[in-house]
Each structure stands twice: as C-alpha cells, then as structure tokens.
Design an enzyme around this catalytic site. Sequence first.
Site, PDB file in Angstrom:
ATOM      1  N   GLU A 166      66.043 -42.930  10.497  1.00 51.62           N
ATOM      2  CA  GLU A 166      65.324 -42.042  11.424  1.00 51.62           C
ATOM      3  C   GLU A 166      64.500 -41.024  10.644  1.00 51.62           C
ATOM      4  O   GLU A 166      64.917 -40.553   9.580  1.00 51.62           O
ATOM      5  CB  GLU A 166      66.331 -41.334  12.331  1.00 51.62           C
ATOM      6  N   ASP A 178      62.498 -37.493  11.767  1.00 46.90           N
ATOM      7  CA  ASP A 178      62.439 -36.622  12.941  1.00 46.90           C
ATOM      8  C   ASP A 178      61.463 -35.460  12.801  1.00 46.90           C
ATOM      9  O   ASP A 178      61.393 -34.810  11.748  1.00 46.90           O
ATOM     10  CB  ASP A 178      63.813 -35.983  13.196  1.00 46.90           C
ATOM     11  N   GLU A 217      61.652 -32.287  15.376  1.00 43.96           N
ATOM     12  CA  GLU A 217      62.398 -31.767  16.515  1.00 43.96           C
ATOM     13  C   GLU A 217      62.107 -30.278  16.679  1.00 43.96           C
ATOM     14  O   GLU A 217      62.137 -29.525  15.700  1.00 43.96           O
ATOM     15  CB  GLU A 217      63.900 -31.963  16.304  1.00 43.96           C
TER      16      GLU A 217
END
Length: 292
Positions: free
Chosen positions: A113, A115, A117
């Site tokens: 992953e 990210d 955020e």
Amino acid sequence: MATFLLSLLVLSLFPSSNSVGPPSPGYYPSSRVGTLQFSQCFRNLWGPQHQSLNQDTLSIWLDHNSGSGFKSQRDYRSGYFGTSVKLQPGYTAGIITSFYLSNSEDFPGHHDEIDIEFLGTTPNKPYVLQTNVYIKGSGDGHIIGREMQFHLWFDPTKGFHNYAILWNPNEIIFFVDDVPIRRYPRKSDATFPQRPMYVYGSIWDASSWATEDGRIKADYKYQPFVGRYNNFKIGGCTTNDSPSCDPPSGSPSRVGGLSRQQSDAMEWVQRNYKVYDYCHDPQRDHTQTPEC
C-alpha cells in the site's frame, strides 16, 4: 506574558499562517498527465448511497450509517496517480479522507500500500497529511508502517489542491500541488512495493488512532463528513501493458530522482511542515525498517 505565550501557541498550531509557500519546484508532473472523468477510470467500491457526482466533482461522505469508497477500473504496476481534494472544515476528528494505492483485495493479510491520508482534526487545529508505505505488511499482526506526516502551508478546506503519488520501479514520490514532499527510494526488494496495485479513495471512521493517537473520537453530531475530489489523473503502466511501457517521470530527468530545484522545495517543506518521521521515532524498532 500571557499574550506572548498565546502567540507562541498560535504559531505552533498554525506554522503556515503568515508564511509564504514553498520555493518553486521548477517542474510540474501534473501538467504531463491528462485529466480524466471519474467514470473513465474509477467505479464505486462501497457505500454507493454515500457518493454523488456533480459535473466533474465526486463527493463521498460518512455518517452514522456508512462511509464510502471508490476504486480504479484497472490495476497498475507503476505510474503517476493524482487528484484534487477539498476537505471538510470544522470538527472532523477521527475521520480519514484518503487517496491511495493498494492490492489488499488480491493479497489479503500481506498486501502492499502507498497512502495519502488526511487525518481529521478539531476546529482551529490543522489537518495532518499522512504519507505511508506498506510492503506485504497488513493483517498478519506485524504491521510495519513507514509514516511521514505533514501540516500544510495552506488551508485544505478553502479550495481544491492537487495530491499525487508517483510510483515506479525505483522510487515513490509524494506531491502536493506539484511540490515533492517526500521521496522514498528503492533501497532493497524487501522494503519496496513491486506487485500491481489499484487506485482507491475513501472516507471512513478511524477514531481508534486518527486524531491525537485516538484520544479524540468522531462525533456524529457533526455529520455528514464530506470529502470532495476532482481533476483525476492517471498516467501509468497497467498489468496488461507491454513490459517496455514507460511511466511518467517525476522530474526533468528520465532516470528518476529529483532535480536540485525540486530537492530544495522538498527540503523546505520538510524543514517547516514535517511533524513526524518514523525513521526518527525512538520508540520504533528500526531493525524492521532497514531503509532508515
């Protein structure tokens, strides 16, 4: 003395309130990738009743019933992935608004992953933008996050700003309005995601950790919590493309890395707005993060 202390508190909470933006990076990767309509590249993944498309802007929202998320129609092995986001003002503690790459559906329990955020906050405190990289590391009880967190030099609730991830076989670069804020180079196969990933966006309740390590929770009297996205950009190599496919470059040099001007801009951001770096956290076990 009380006035002086109050001024220091305000500066600590809003370090960008009276400062100029970063120096020009001199190169603008977003201009090299065309804008796509949402329906050209994405589909709803969950919470369809909490998602709406008005002209070119997608709104997704969270209330006590559900959040919402979307997913790219194709998976990619490298590329430039960007969108413009406008965040909700006011009380958003516990709420995560995100844009990220993942292969969690293909590799449950040990997925990769990358990210971006936005960690919700309380009134008069800035959002935290969290960047993170996982490599085969979720769901098995041994999650190893590689978080680097930032405040922003603008108010992300006042308008749309561009956020992007460049991922190629040699590096990952995170951009805000074409300014590189973090570069994560490939130092070994074990510390770099190499398997194909889809592109996602979502809004969800992460009260257990999102705001002040979970101390402040989501409060649904402020619902709905809305994230707005537009200006979708994907320029990458899918799993079906030829091995000779060449993803967009994040810098003037086709061999990767950052130009001197880009490096200066990134150093400015990290010097003034970085608020957490996993490599500098004394409570972390750095034998698990040898890239540090």
